[in-house]
Design a protein around this motif. Structure first.
Motif, short mmCIF file in Angstrom:
data_model
loop_
_atom_site.label_atom_id
_atom_site.label_comp_id
_atom_site.label_asym_id
_atom_site.label_seq_id
_atom_site.Cartn_x
_atom_site.Cartn_y
_atom_site.Cartn_z
N CYS A 1 0.82 -1.23 0.00
CA CYS A 1 0.00 0.00 0.00
C CYS A 1 0.85 1.27 0.00
O CYS A 1 0.52 2.25 0.70
CB CYS A 1 -0.96 0.00 1.20
SG CYS A 1 -2.23 -1.26 1.11
N THR B 1 2.01 4.69 -1.47
CA THR B 1 1.29 5.70 -2.24
C THR B 1 1.83 5.86 -3.65
O THR B 1 1.07 5.93 -4.62
CB THR B 1 1.34 7.05 -1.50
OG1 THR B 1 0.83 6.89 -0.18
CG2 THR B 1 0.53 8.10 -2.24
N THR C 1 -7.95 -0.81 3.35
CA THR C 1 -6.72 -0.03 3.32
C THR C 1 -6.34 0.32 1.88
O THR C 1 -5.93 1.45 1.59
CB THR C 1 -5.57 -0.80 3.98
OG1 THR C 1 -5.92 -1.13 5.33
CG2 THR C 1 -4.30 0.04 4.01
N PHE D 1 -8.62 3.01 0.71
CA PHE D 1 -8.18 4.27 1.30
C PHE D 1 -7.07 4.90 0.48
O PHE D 1 -7.10 6.10 0.17
CB PHE D 1 -7.72 4.02 2.74
CG PHE D 1 -6.95 5.15 3.34
CD1 PHE D 1 -7.60 6.24 3.91
CD2 PHE D 1 -5.56 5.11 3.36
CE1 PHE D 1 -6.87 7.29 4.47
CE2 PHE D 1 -4.82 6.15 3.92
CZ PHE D 1 -5.49 7.24 4.47
N GLN D 2 -6.09 4.10 0.09
CA GLN D 2 -4.98 4.61 -0.72
C GLN D 2 -5.46 5.03 -2.11
O GLN D 2 -4.97 6.02 -2.67
CB GLN D 2 -3.90 3.54 -0.85
CG GLN D 2 -3.07 3.34 0.41
CD GLN D 2 -2.19 4.53 0.73
OE1 GLN D 2 -2.67 5.63 1.00
NE2 GLN D 2 -0.89 4.32 0.71
N ARG E 1 -7.06 8.45 -1.74
CA ARG E 1 -6.05 9.46 -1.44
C ARG E 1 -5.23 9.81 -2.67
O ARG E 1 -4.94 10.98 -2.94
CB ARG E 1 -5.14 8.94 -0.33
CG ARG E 1 -4.10 9.94 0.15
CD ARG E 1 -3.21 9.32 1.19
NE ARG E 1 -2.11 10.21 1.51
CZ ARG E 1 -0.95 9.80 2.02
NH1 ARG E 1 -0.76 8.53 2.29
NH2 ARG E 1 0.00 10.67 2.28
N THR F 1 -6.19 13.89 -1.90
CA THR F 1 -6.81 14.44 -0.70
C THR F 1 -6.00 14.08 0.54
O THR F 1 -5.05 13.29 0.47
CB THR F 1 -8.25 13.92 -0.52
OG1 THR F 1 -8.21 12.47 -0.41
CG2 THR F 1 -9.10 14.30 -1.71
N SER F 2 -6.39 14.62 1.67
CA SER F 2 -5.72 14.33 2.93
C SER F 2 -6.10 12.95 3.44
O SER F 2 -7.08 12.35 3.00
CB SER F 2 -6.10 15.39 3.97
OG SER F 2 -7.49 15.33 4.25
N ARG F 3 -5.31 12.47 4.39
CA ARG F 3 -5.61 11.17 5.00
C ARG F 3 -6.96 11.20 5.71
O ARG F 3 -7.72 10.23 5.69
CB ARG F 3 -4.51 10.78 5.99
CG ARG F 3 -3.19 10.43 5.35
CD ARG F 3 -2.21 9.92 6.41
NE ARG F 3 -0.95 9.49 5.82
CZ ARG F 3 0.09 10.29 5.67
NH1 ARG F 3 0.01 11.56 6.03
NH2 ARG F 3 1.21 9.83 5.13
N ARG F 4 -7.26 12.31 6.35
CA ARG F 4 -8.50 12.43 7.11
C ARG F 4 -9.72 12.32 6.19
O ARG F 4 -10.65 11.56 6.47
CB ARG F 4 -8.54 13.76 7.86
CG ARG F 4 -9.83 14.02 8.63
CD ARG F 4 -9.75 15.32 9.39
NE ARG F 4 -11.02 15.65 10.02
CZ ARG F 4 -12.02 16.27 9.42
NH1 ARG F 4 -11.88 16.67 8.15
NH2 ARG F 4 -13.15 16.53 10.07
N SER G 1 -9.82 11.02 3.18
CA SER G 1 -9.85 9.69 2.58
C SER G 1 -10.43 8.67 3.55
O SER G 1 -11.23 7.81 3.17
CB SER G 1 -8.44 9.27 2.16
OG SER G 1 -7.91 10.17 1.21
N LEU G 2 -10.04 8.78 4.82
CA LEU G 2 -10.55 7.86 5.83
C LEU G 2 -12.05 8.04 6.03
O LEU G 2 -12.80 7.05 6.10
CB LEU G 2 -9.82 8.09 7.16
CG LEU G 2 -10.27 7.22 8.34
CD1 LEU G 2 -10.08 5.75 8.03
CD2 LEU G 2 -9.52 7.60 9.61
#
Length: 219
Positions: A31, A33, A165, A168-169, A172, A177-180, A182-183
């Motif tokens: 995973c 990026t 997961t 999520f990647q 992103r 976008t930001s991790r927040r 995306s989560l």
């Protein structure tokens, strides 16, 4: 494929252009990026639909397999085969609805964050393809069931975590976008999917999601 170079240092912007496909695959499994960015933007992969169909078949098989039991039936063999075949089709349709609910929850959240423009519409199409590709971890459901052991329920849950997961990647990298954000996007999809699972459970049409229920079988 031509490599892109940074003007200041004349080094490849995407280092994975020079890497062996096996190394790229390993980094994607981890995973990373940049590996996801390379696969999504610098490769020509057009297996999204086929991969999605195969993943749904894997989920349908897992659910269908859990429905089977070792009890003897007095019904004729042709009736048993017909019932089992119908159960498999039913599990495939239910898995498709739950997958659609997952994607719908994600896109609804993103649309609420920023109304879709012409450019965003293009991004959302690319995101859908990225999500389909990043769901490849569901292919592990089949070997997890075939090689059944005491830790199979744990393996199924780990597969679910790995797929989320990867999703999520994909969010992103595709939308940058930001991790927040995306989560939250992935959690929105999980929420709507869980609602769909509860609906089917209330209707007694399903055994649950791919990792919610697991019953060891003895054939």
């Amino acid at each position: 494929m031509e490599a892109m170079f940074e003007k200041s240092c004349q080094k490849p912007v995407d280092k994975y252009i020079e890497y062996d496909p096996v190394i790229i695959l390993i980094n994607a499994i981890l995973c990373k990026t940049q590996a996801y960015r390379h696969i999504l933007f610098n490769t020509k992969i057009n297996i999204h639909g086929k991969l999605c169909m195969f993943c749904l078949l894997c989920e349908a098989y897992l659910r269908w397999w859990q429905l089977q039991d070792s009890s003897q039936s007095t019904a004729p063999d042709d009736v048993i085969r017909y019932a089992k075949e119908w159960d498999f089709y039913r599990m495939f349709v239910i898995a498709s609805f739950e997958q659609a609910a997952f994607f719908t929850g994600m896109f609804a959240f993103l649309w609420a964050q920023q109304p879709m423009t012409a450019r965003r519409a293009h991004d959302f199409v690319l995101l859908l393809k990225a999500l389909l590709l990043s769901s490849y971890g569901k292919l592990l459901l089949i070997p997890a069931v075939i090689w059944e052991h005491d830790y199979t329920p744990l393996c199924l849950r780990l597969i679910k975590v790995f797929v989320l997961t990867s999703n999520f990647q994909a969010v992103r990298v595709t939308l940058n976008t930001s991790r927040r954000l995306s989560l939250l996007t992935v959690l929105s999809g999980v929420l709507l999917e869980s609602i769909m699972v509860l609906f089917f459970q209330r209707m007694e049409w399903d055994v649950g999601s791919d990792c919610a229920v697991y019953k060891p079988q003895d054939f």
